[in-house]
Design an enzyme around this catalytic site. Structure first.
Site, PDB file in Angstrom:
ATOM      1  N   ASP A  16       0.825  -1.203   0.000  1.00  0.00           N
ATOM      2  CA  ASP A  16       0.000   0.000   0.000  1.00  0.00           C
ATOM      3  C   ASP A  16       0.860   1.255   0.000  1.00  0.00           C
ATOM      4  O   ASP A  16       0.471   2.286  -0.551  1.00  0.00           O
ATOM      5  CB  ASP A  16      -0.923  -0.009   1.227  1.00  0.00           C
ATOM      6  CG  ASP A  16      -2.079   0.960   1.099  1.00  0.00           C
ATOM      7  OD1 ASP A  16      -2.387   1.374  -0.024  1.00  0.00           O
ATOM      8  OD2 ASP A  16      -2.679   1.298   2.137  1.00  0.00           O
ATOM      9  N   CYS A 240      -3.164   8.037  -1.561  1.00  0.00           N
ATOM     10  CA  CYS A 240      -4.287   7.542  -2.349  1.00  0.00           C
ATOM     11  C   CYS A 240      -4.338   8.338  -3.642  1.00  0.00           C
ATOM     12  O   CYS A 240      -4.588   9.550  -3.614  1.00  0.00           O
ATOM     13  CB  CYS A 240      -5.604   7.679  -1.588  1.00  0.00           C
ATOM     14  SG  CYS A 240      -7.023   7.155  -2.577  1.00  0.00           S
TER      15      CYS A 240
END
Length: 308
Positions: A16, A240
């Protein structure tokens, strides 16, 4: 509520965290990062992602990373698998756990994976069934559970609804994620209390980003709600791509410093994590985002200078 005596931390930095890096990260660096994390005591490691290199070129070396990873006893290695092609690659690579993902807002689902929430659940159904069939642990990430960059506030009922659908798919763990880092402690407690009426607390985890500086407060609020599973990212790596301004995940060093201060066991070596966070930050050419990691590193330098 009484705080847990031990928490389970899933390290998500290699996947991530690194997948949001614009600069290419070498396979050697990825493998060394994973190796250092394992040596620091990490036992739940999200190592890579089996996705199309067209969409996420940073993860194009997923099979090689998995092949070169050390696999100590007791370590569970997870990978992101958006479809059956990804699942089959993960299975061939020897993953212990696969990760699927859904969103709590329709707008984010459309921007992120170009389908509605209902369609995303159906897309993941064969992956979930295959994971159960092959006895792989199945984890889900539930994005934008505390706020969406396109819709703003996300109703608690929407989070509960999607969490229930993921439960029905057979997920062993559902991560309630503050993808853009807007959540507050009171909101976190509200959301977990509501979701826990439908999904047992021992199947829920917290995933927090630190955009507004609230991640550690939100971890504490989760602990008070009975949560004992958390995702974190070494040096606060991450972000993100669909949420402008969103910063990285809560730093593993900061979470471990918090937990040890509360007398909660993590099984992790904070000094080794600090070394790892400083190392990967140098590799990426920037400062670590971990407040505790940077403070401990600065203290070490001062002590070394005084000793000299």
């Amino acid at each position: 509520m009484k705080l847990p005596s031990r928490v389970l931390i899933t390290e998500v930095g290699p996947r991530d965290g690194l997948q949001n890096e614009k600069q290419p990260v070498s396979t050697d660096a990825k493998v060394e990062l994973c190796t250092r994390l394992l040596q620091a005591g990490v036992r739940q490691l999200e190592a890579t992602s089996f996705v199309s290199p067209k969409w996420v070129p940073q993860m194009a070396d997923a099979a090689e990373v998995m092949a070169r990873l050390p696999r100590p006893d007791g370590v569970a290695v997870s990978v992101l698998t958006p479809n059956m092609k990804g699942f089959e690659a993960a299975l061939a690579a020897g993953a212990d756990e696969v990760v699927i993902f859904a969103a709590a807002s329709e707008a984010f689902s459309m921007r992120n994976i170009n389908c509605s929430i209902a369609e995303s659940i159906e897309r993941f159904r064969p992956v979930a069934q295959a994971a159960i069939q092959h006895r792989l642990r199945l984890r889900a990430a539930l994005s934008v559970a505390f706020g969406c960059p396109y819709e703003g506030e996300v109703p608690v009922a929407a989070v509960v609804d999607v969490a229930s659908r993921l439960r029905d798919l057979g997920c062993d763990e559902i991560g309630i994620a503050d993808t853009i880092g807007v959540g507050t402690a009171a909101q976190v407690e509200r959301v977990f209390d509501a979701v826990a009426r439908e999904v047992p607390l021992d199947r829920l985890s917290g995933h927090f980003h630190d955009t507004y500086g609230q991640a550690i407060a939100n971890v504490v609020a989760s602990l008070q709600a009975g949560v004992f599973r958390f995702d974190s990212s070494i040096a606060g790596l991450g972000g993100c791509p669909y949420a402008k301004g969103a910063t990285g995940n809560v730093a593993t060093e900061d979470v471990v410093y918090l937990m040890h201060g509360l007398g909660i066991e993590t099984g992790l070596d904070l000094d080794a994590l600090v070394d790892t966070g400083q190392w990967i930050s140098r590799e990426l050419g920037r400062a670590s985002a971990s407040r505790a990691g940077n403070a401990i590193a600065a203290r070490r330098r001062a002590q070394a200078g005084a000793a000299a």
